[in-house]
Design a protein around this motif. Structure first.
Motif, PDB file in Angstrom:
ATOM      1  N   TRP A 167       0.850  -1.164  -0.512  1.00  0.00           N
ATOM      2  CA  TRP A 167       0.015  -0.159   0.249  1.00  0.00           C
ATOM      3  C   TRP A 167       0.800   1.236   0.371  1.00  0.00           C
ATOM      4  CZ3 TRP A 167       0.262   3.144   4.577  1.00  0.00           C
ATOM      5  CH2 TRP A 167      -0.995   4.191   4.137  1.00  0.00           C
ATOM      6  N   ALA A 168       1.441   1.448   0.971  1.00  0.00           N
ATOM      7  CA  ALA A 168       2.527   2.932   0.943  1.00  0.00           C
ATOM      8  C   ALA A 168       2.998   2.659  -0.453  1.00  0.00           C
ATOM      9  CB  ALA A 168       3.499   2.219   1.920  1.00  0.00           C
ATOM     10  N   ALA A 169       3.940   2.154  -1.112  1.00  0.00           N
ATOM     11  CA  ALA A 169       4.172   1.642  -2.137  1.00  0.00           C
ATOM     12  C   ALA A 169       3.769   2.579  -3.469  1.00  0.00           C
ATOM     13  CB  ALA A 169       4.945   0.271  -2.478  1.00  0.00           C
ATOM     14  N   LYS A 170       1.888   2.678  -3.543  1.00  0.00           N
ATOM     15  CA  LYS A 170       1.533   2.639  -4.207  1.00  0.00           C
ATOM     16  C   LYS A 170       1.545   4.755  -4.581  1.00  0.00           C
ATOM     17  CE  LYS A 170      -1.608  -0.421  -3.963  1.00  0.00           C
ATOM     18  NZ  LYS A 170      -2.725  -1.342  -3.817  1.00  0.00           N
ATOM     19  N   PHE A 171       2.028   5.805  -3.170  1.00  0.00           N
ATOM     20  CA  PHE A 171       1.845   6.895  -2.908  1.00  0.00           C
ATOM     21  C   PHE A 171       3.696   7.287  -3.949  1.00  0.00           C
ATOM     22  CE2 PHE A 171       0.018   5.380   0.284  1.00  0.00           C
ATOM     23  CZ  PHE A 171      -1.173   6.877   0.582  1.00  0.00           C
ATOM     24  N   PRO A 172       4.052   8.385  -4.641  1.00  0.00           N
ATOM     25  CA  PRO A 172       4.449   8.342  -5.092  1.00  0.00           C
ATOM     26  C   PRO A 172       5.720   9.329  -3.912  1.00  0.00           C
ATOM     27  CG  PRO A 172       3.293  10.663  -5.434  1.00  0.00           C
ATOM     28  CD  PRO A 172       2.725   8.817  -4.768  1.00  0.00           C
ATOM     29  N   LEU A 173       7.081   8.660  -3.194  1.00  0.00           N
ATOM     30  CA  LEU A 173       7.435   8.432  -1.958  1.00  0.00           C
ATOM     31  C   LEU A 173       8.279   9.342  -2.988  1.00  0.00           C
ATOM     32  CD1 LEU A 173       6.972   5.645  -0.689  1.00  0.00           C
ATOM     33  CD2 LEU A 173       5.746   7.629  -0.722  1.00  0.00           C
ATOM     34  N   SER A 174       8.659   9.184  -4.153  1.00  0.00           N
ATOM     35  CA  SER A 174      10.269   9.677  -4.191  1.00  0.00           C
ATOM     36  C   SER A 174      10.095  10.993  -4.325  1.00  0.00           C
ATOM     37  CB  SER A 174      10.970   8.796  -5.679  1.00  0.00           C
ATOM     38  OG  SER A 174      11.032   7.474  -5.393  1.00  0.00           O
ATOM     39  N   ARG A 175       8.830  11.611  -5.225  1.00  0.00           N
ATOM     40  CA  ARG A 175       8.861  12.483  -5.474  1.00  0.00           C
ATOM     41  C   ARG A 175       8.853  13.732  -4.224  1.00  0.00           C
ATOM     42  NH1 ARG A 175       7.376  15.995 -10.225  1.00  0.00           N
ATOM     43  NH2 ARG A 175       8.169  13.938 -11.328  1.00  0.00           N
ATOM     44  N   MET A 176       8.114  12.743  -2.996  1.00  0.00           N
ATOM     45  CA  MET A 176       7.472  13.537  -1.568  1.00  0.00           C
ATOM     46  C   MET A 176       8.527  13.729  -0.908  1.00  0.00           C
ATOM     47  SD  MET A 176       3.945  11.393  -1.411  1.00  0.00           S
ATOM     48  CE  MET A 176       3.466  11.914   0.079  1.00  0.00           C
ATOM     49  N   ALA A 177       9.786  12.966  -0.977  1.00  0.00           N
ATOM     50  CA  ALA A 177      10.899  12.913  -0.720  1.00  0.00           C
ATOM     51  C   ALA A 177      12.069  14.643  -0.888  1.00  0.00           C
ATOM     52  CB  ALA A 177      11.835  11.837  -0.926  1.00  0.00           C
TER      53      ALA A 177
ATOM     54  N   ALA B 196      -5.378   8.091  -6.495  1.00  0.00           N
ATOM     55  CA  ALA B 196      -6.098   8.477  -5.722  1.00  0.00           C
ATOM     56  C   ALA B 196      -4.771   8.220  -4.396  1.00  0.00           C
ATOM     57  CB  ALA B 196      -7.025   7.537  -4.847  1.00  0.00           C
ATOM     58  N   HIS B 197      -3.866   8.103  -4.339  1.00  0.00           N
ATOM     59  CA  HIS B 197      -3.077   7.607  -3.766  1.00  0.00           C
ATOM     60  C   HIS B 197      -1.811   9.264  -4.198  1.00  0.00           C
ATOM     61  CE1 HIS B 197      -3.698   3.011  -4.059  1.00  0.00           C
ATOM     62  NE2 HIS B 197      -3.425   3.887  -2.829  1.00  0.00           N
ATOM     63  N   ALA B 198      -1.631   9.407  -4.985  1.00  0.00           N
ATOM     64  CA  ALA B 198      -1.011  10.685  -5.371  1.00  0.00           C
ATOM     65  C   ALA B 198      -2.174  11.857  -4.659  1.00  0.00           C
ATOM     66  CB  ALA B 198      -0.915  10.852  -7.110  1.00  0.00           C
ATOM     67  N   LEU B 199      -3.209  11.799  -5.622  1.00  0.00           N
ATOM     68  CA  LEU B 199      -3.552  13.261  -5.314  1.00  0.00           C
ATOM     69  C   LEU B 199      -4.408  13.268  -3.441  1.00  0.00           C
ATOM     70  CD1 LEU B 199      -6.485  15.130  -6.065  1.00  0.00           C
ATOM     71  CD2 LEU B 199      -7.620  13.411  -5.998  1.00  0.00           C
ATOM     72  N   SER B 200      -4.655  12.233  -3.241  1.00  0.00           N
ATOM     73  CA  SER B 200      -4.267  12.641  -1.639  1.00  0.00           C
ATOM     74  C   SER B 200      -3.695  12.941  -0.928  1.00  0.00           C
ATOM     75  CB  SER B 200      -4.878  10.520  -0.672  1.00  0.00           C
ATOM     76  OG  SER B 200      -3.931  10.102  -1.247  1.00  0.00           O
ATOM     77  N   ALA B 201      -2.196  12.477  -1.863  1.00  0.00           N
ATOM     78  CA  ALA B 201      -1.036  12.963  -0.728  1.00  0.00           C
ATOM     79  C   ALA B 201      -0.792  14.740  -0.930  1.00  0.00           C
ATOM     80  CB  ALA B 201       0.638  12.232  -1.156  1.00  0.00           C
ATOM     81  N   TRP B 202      -1.643  15.103  -2.611  1.00  0.00           N
ATOM     82  CA  TRP B 202      -1.289  16.257  -2.389  1.00  0.00           C
ATOM     83  C   TRP B 202      -2.072  17.080  -1.367  1.00  0.00           C
ATOM     84  CZ3 TRP B 202      -4.711  20.490  -4.929  1.00  0.00           C
ATOM     85  CH2 TRP B 202      -4.650  20.920  -5.042  1.00  0.00           C
TER      86      TRP B 202
END
Length: 369
Positions: free
Chosen positions: A101-111, A162-168
């Motif tokens: 589940w966590a890997a579905k977020f754009p973690l590299s860009r968020m970092a 949905a993962h990227a949108l929710s992070a934004w």
């Protein structure tokens, strides 16, 4: 205590407090039966404490202090440390099940944006993601963010993840929380918007703090958050409370025409529409509220009568557009964007009049192409 718990706790090098109690009894050659008699407790209770099946309560800790000498604080601290270790071990197991589940977020860009850290351990990444969203589980993330609005149906139509949108969206919440927000005042917000038309001709180093501060004073948080891959979002509007609203902008196309129209479009949602709604902008929408916001923003930026008078003169050159923009008090890029949107100018015409923005630290910089 079952074997799984014992194994987890041993990995954390924390033993049940009952083991310490057993050691003290052995040192004193005292049986569990005798300890139970001295404390006035059932033998079964003492046995369950020693075997980790029952917790040492505050009352029990005080009695152990009297009978065995070790302080009540010692026993309650041992018990708390053990229970915390159990909870963390169970949490670690839950996190291990959430790595996909966590890997579905754009973690590299968020970092890259410094929104969170990116440890190598997948389980620790889960903890980072949960901490970023301020939730305890994947289920709570779904309950909090996937149910934000029926606008998610629109998001799916535009292939927004949905993962990227929710992070934004979450970053917007976090940045809004840093602002000193007053209470919403419609008349005062309208006055701010009238002044903001002049800001459309300014550099971001000028308009970002000016717009942020003036809107915050009347209960509207303005935050600029770069878009994430697969989010495809221009902007969002929602109410954080009964008297504070949030307008979040991504500057997706990075031109003054797009950015400022998006801002005034979102402002229209604040002024005109239900506070319970969440508005997510991805492009053209047929909904009545989106069309109403489009019309309001267009007319607020360029009054219809002035636009008609300009068009009646048949003037279409870059110089004429710049002069008209100066006359109505907005940037030339806004006029070009309006004329292109209305089909009066072909797209890619007079694009040199657009002011283009680039994300930079600590704020934007702007440049002509």
């Amino acid at each position: 205590m079952n074997n799984r718990h014992n194994r987890d706790v041993s990995l954390l090098d924390v033993s049940p407090p009952g083991e310490t109690l057993r050691e003290m009894l052995d040192e004193r050659s005292m049986s569990q039966v005798e300890l139970a008699q001295r404390m006035g407790r059932p033998v079964k209770t003492i046995n369950e404490i020693i075997n980790g099946k029952a917790a040492i309560t505050s009352e029990t800790a005080v009695e152990l202090e009297v009978v065995l000498g070790a302080s009540a604080e010692f026993w309650t601290a041992r018990e708390a440390a053990y229970r915390n270790a159990l909870a963390r071990a169970e949490q670690s197991e839950r996190h291990a099940r959430m790595t996909e589940w966590a890997a579905k977020f754009p973690l590299s860009r968020m970092a890259k944006y410094k929104w969170l850290d990116l440890p190598k351990d997948p389980t620790l990444r889960v903890k980072e993601v949960l901490g970023y969203f301020g939730v305890s589980s994947e289920e709570q993330w779904k309950a909090t963010y996937e149910s934000l609005s029926v606008s998610y149906k629109t998001a799916l139509a535009f292939k927004s993840d949905a993962h990227a949108l929710s992070a934004w969206l979450r970053q917007g919440e976090l940045e809004a929380a840093r602002l000193d927000l007053g209470s919403y005042q419609k008349a005062a917000f309208l006055a701010v918007l009238r002044s903001a038309r002049r800001l459309t001709m300014c550099d971001p180093n000028v308009f970002v703090p000016a717009l942020t501060d003036s809107c915050a004073a009347v209960g509207v948080a303005i935050v600029f958050v770069p878009e994430l891959p697969r989010s495809h979002v221009f902007g969002a509007t929602r109410w954080l409370s009964a008297d504070t609203a949030l307008i979040q902008l991504s500057a997706r196309y990075k031109t003054d025409g797009h950015l400022w129209f998006s801002f005034f479009h979102e402002a229209a949602h604040v002024l005109l529409h239900n506070k319970r709604n969440v508005f997510l902008e991805f492009g053209e929408s047929d909904s009545a509220e989106e069309q109403e916001a489009n019309t309001w923003a267009s007319d607020f930026l360029i009054a219809p009568d002035k636009l008609r008078a300009f068009l009646d003169r048949g003037l279409r050159s870059a110089q004429h557009i710049e002069a008209f923009a100066h006359e109505v008090g907005v940037s030339p890029g806004i006029v070009v964007g309006r004329l292109q949107y209305d089909g009066i100018l072909p797209y890619h015409t007079h694009t040199s009049l657009f002011l283009r923005y680039k994300w930079a630290e600590p704020t934007w910089r702007s440049a002509r192409p």
